[in-house]
Every structure is written in structure tokens, then in C-alpha cells.
Design an enzyme around this catalytic site. Structure first.
Site, mmCIF file in Angstrom:
data_model
loop_
_atom_site.group_PDB
_atom_site.id
_atom_site.type_symbol
_atom_site.label_atom_id
_atom_site.label_comp_id
_atom_site.label_asym_id
_atom_site.label_seq_id
_atom_site.Cartn_x
_atom_site.Cartn_y
_atom_site.Cartn_z
ATOM 1 N N GLU A 83 -28.866 12.657 -53.871
ATOM 2 C CA GLU A 83 -30.168 12.164 -54.356
ATOM 3 C C GLU A 83 -30.419 10.743 -53.861
ATOM 4 O OE1 GLU A 83 -32.614 13.470 -56.764
ATOM 5 O OE2 GLU A 83 -31.768 15.334 -56.005
ATOM 6 N N CYS A 129 -23.722 24.783 -55.063
ATOM 7 C CA CYS A 129 -24.716 23.859 -55.616
ATOM 8 C C CYS A 129 -25.743 23.608 -54.523
ATOM 9 C CB CYS A 129 -24.049 22.548 -56.026
ATOM 10 S SG CYS A 129 -25.219 21.261 -56.507
ATOM 11 N N CYS A 171 -30.994 27.824 -58.269
ATOM 12 C CA CYS A 171 -30.199 26.721 -58.815
ATOM 13 C C CYS A 171 -28.926 27.335 -59.378
ATOM 14 C CB CYS A 171 -30.999 26.035 -59.920
ATOM 15 S SG CYS A 171 -30.091 24.789 -60.854
ATOM 16 N N ASP A 193 -35.824 25.694 -59.586
ATOM 17 C CA ASP A 193 -34.602 24.891 -59.507
ATOM 18 C C ASP A 193 -34.756 23.716 -60.464
ATOM 19 O OD1 ASP A 193 -32.115 23.833 -58.414
ATOM 20 O OD2 ASP A 193 -33.343 22.358 -57.384
ATOM 21 N N SER A 194 -33.654 23.047 -60.729
ATOM 22 C CA SER A 194 -33.707 21.853 -61.579
ATOM 23 C C SER A 194 -34.506 20.733 -60.913
ATOM 24 C CB SER A 194 -32.289 21.362 -61.862
ATOM 25 O OG SER A 194 -31.624 21.115 -60.639
ATOM 26 N N HIS A 243 -27.347 21.148 -53.616
ATOM 27 C CA HIS A 243 -27.303 19.877 -52.883
ATOM 28 C C HIS A 243 -26.167 19.805 -51.862
ATOM 29 C CE1 HIS A 243 -30.105 18.695 -55.925
ATOM 30 N NE2 HIS A 243 -30.131 17.426 -55.533
HETATM 31 N N1 DGL Z 1 -29.649 22.518 -58.581
HETATM 32 C C1 DGL Z 1 -28.373 22.216 -59.211
HETATM 33 C C2 DGL Z 1 -27.370 23.304 -58.848
HETATM 34 O O1 DGL Z 1 -27.510 24.025 -57.879
HETATM 35 C C3 DGL Z 1 -27.838 20.866 -58.787
HETATM 36 C C4 DGL Z 1 -28.560 19.707 -59.392
HETATM 37 C C5 DGL Z 1 -28.465 19.625 -60.908
HETATM 38 O O2 DGL Z 1 -27.407 19.246 -61.437
HETATM 39 O O3 DGL Z 1 -29.447 19.953 -61.529
HETATM 40 O O4 DGL Z 1 -26.398 23.444 -59.535
#
Ligand code: DGL
Length: 285
Positions: free
Chosen positions: A152, A184, A73, A10-11, A186
Site C-alpha cells: 500500500e 493475498c 479477496c 475486495d477489501s 497484494h
Molecule cells: N484483499 C486482502 C486479501 O486478499 C488483502 C488486504 C486486506 O487485508 O484487506 O486477503
């Protein structure tokens, strides 16, 4: 072969919501998780950049001899899944298709909403998956810039986040959707605020559980499911560990890598995932 780990990336930390579902469903599997916290966020970045990052992370995970790759992600899956799928000779799965499939099963009116980062929505990935399915659904997509930043910052239900949600969710509310995909990693943490704005009749779909079920089917079909019971206390620790892991984490079931500060990953990782975040290793690009 089945004893090899599942690679997940993931990011940053958000993919740990997907990992939670994976560990709960497949407690005997070993996992190597890469959180690219040093280059977070992916959502606002151009597609080519996210693709490049995704390929780089995949290379790192291949060094751990992963048996399958889960792109946990939405932004990375939207940018890179087809390329990864074409390049790798192991099964690859993202979060987009499982999430949308769950929404298709859930909707009664056929009006489905998807919310995600700017990158995810602009990529058209959800629209493509919907078009490829036979389902008769009307999809309304909306980007929600700002949501990730609130999560966050640990702010999931303030007046400010509520006001932002009212504004950003207007297109899906106006489309009268009965099902909304939280596209997403989050957004499940904002479920209360999103639910308040959308109303009680709208079902919120998080892709985490569906992705875990899809990974299990994929491993089963490929004969890659680990069938031996987890070793060690309640499966939290194994005696074999993850192959390729650095020496200090070799006896752990799960390995965590981060391109950002290790301490931050550990502290926040426990909040997103739980006690499984034991050993965290720094990765420098
Ligand atoms: N993990 C990213 C997603 O699911 C969200 C956070 C980001 O922008 O990196 O899109």
C-alpha cells in the site's frame, strides 16, 4: 440473462489484480467492482466482522443485478464464501480454490506453501480445500502481517521489506516447498522480493489467472457467458452499460464502487488495473 454484470469485490484495491485477469480473459463481460477501501484492511479483522462486511457488499452488488459473484479477496473468501454460496441463488466463486488447484497442478514434490493475511491463514480455509482434494500434498501455511502495508505504501523491494520477507517466509522455506501460493491479492506485487527470498526453484502461484479461468468455466456451465462481441472502442466502452448503475456511468462497461475516497481509488486503481478504471462511484455505509 448473460448481459448482466459479474459482481466482484475486495477489501480495497488488491482485487483489481484479479479483475485484470478477468477482463483480459473475458473482455465482453460487464463488471461491477466494489472496493471496501473505507473499511480496509480485512486481514487483521475478526472473521465475523469480515463476514458481515461481505454480506453487506453482496447486497449492494445484487442491486446491480449481477449474474455471478467473485470474491476477489482471500480474507473475505476465507471468512464468507461458504455462507455466500449457501445464501445466493447465483454462482459464487472465491480465489482460494483456484489458487490451490493451480499449485497442486504445479508441484512436483507435493510440498506446497501458502502465504496470506493473519485472517486467511487462521481461518484454515486453504487447509480445508487441500483436505477436500484428493491430492497428496503437504501444506505449510504462513501469515505475513506487514506485507500488505508495504505494498500500500508503494514499497515492494526495499531492504526493510526484504528483511521482513526473510523472517515471515522462514516457515515455508524451512518446509522446502517447491510451490508457493500467493494467498493475498497484494502479494503478486511483492513477487520479486518473495522470489528472491524463496529462491529461483520455487514456483510462485498467483490465484488471479486461475480464478479468471474458473469464472469462465462456471459461466459456460451455467449458460451465462456473454457471447456478443464487446461494443465500442476495443471493448473499453459498451453502448448498453451496466444495469442498475448510476446515470453517469450507465454507458460504461465497468462500474467501480468504493466506500473510501473516490480520487484515491481512481488514482491507485489505474496503477493496479489500468485505464479501465473510468467511472468511480462513492458508496456510503
Ligand atoms: N484483499 C486482502 C486479501 O486478499 C488483502 C488486504 C486486506 O487485508 O484487506 O486477503
Amino acid at each position: 440473462m448473460p448481459g448482466r454484470p459479474i459482481g466482484v469485490f475486495d477489501s480495497g484495491l488488491g482485487g483489481l489484480t484479479v479483475l485484470r485477469a478477468l477482463i483480459d480473459l473475458l473482455p465482453d463481460e460487464r463488471i461491477v467492482y466494489f472496493g471496501d477501501t473505507g473499511r480496509f484492511p480485512y486481514g487483521p479483522k475478526p472473521r465475523d466482522e469480515v463476514l458481515k462486511y461481505s454480506l453487506e457488499i453482496t447486497d449492494v452488488l445484487l442491486g446491480y443485478d449481477m449474474k455471478t459473484l467473485v470474491v476477489a479477496c482471500n480474507s473475505a473468501a476465507a471468512a464468507a464464501l461458504p455462507v455466500l454460496d449457501a445464501q445466493l441463488d447465483i454462482p459464487v466463486l472465491g480465489v482460494i480454490e483456484p489458487g490451490l488447484r493451480a499449485a497442486i497442478k504445479t508441484t512436483r514434490t507435493g510440498r506446497v506453501g501458502v502465504i496470506g493475511t493473519v485472517g486467511t491463514i487462521a481461518s484454515g480455509a486453504y487447509q480445508e480445500v487441500a483436505a477436500e482434494s484428493d491430492a497428496d500434498i503437504e501444506l505449510t501455511c504462513a501469515a505475513c502481517p506487514g506485507f500488505v502495508e508495504f505494498v500500500e505504501a508503494g514499497d515492494v523491494d526495499s531492504d526493510q521489506v526484504h528483511v521482513l520477507a526473510e523472517r515471515l517466509l522462514a516457515p515455508v522455506r524451512d518446509a522446502d516447498v517447491d510451490t508457493l501460493v500467493l494467498g493475498c491479492t497484494h502479494y503478486p506485487l511483492l513477487a520479486r522480493t518473495i522470489g528472491d527470498v524463496m529462491g529461483r526453484d520455487v514456483v510462485l502461484v498467483s490465484s488471479a489467472d486461475e480464478t479468471a479461468f474458473a469464472v469462465r468455466s462456471m459461466l459456460e456451465d451455467a449458460g451465462l457467458l456473454t457471447r456478443e462481441p464487446a461494443r465500442g472502442t476495443q471493448g473499453a466502452r459498451g453502448t448498453q452499460g451496466v444495469q442498475g448503475a448510476p446515470p453517469e456511468s450507465r454507458d460504461l462497461r465497468h462500474v467501480f464502487l468504493t466506500s473510501g475516497p473516490v480520487d484515491t481509488f481512481r488514482t491507485l486503481g489505474v496503477r493496479f488495473l489500468g485505464p479501465e478504471v473510468e467511472s468511480v462511484t462513492a458508496h456510503e455505509w
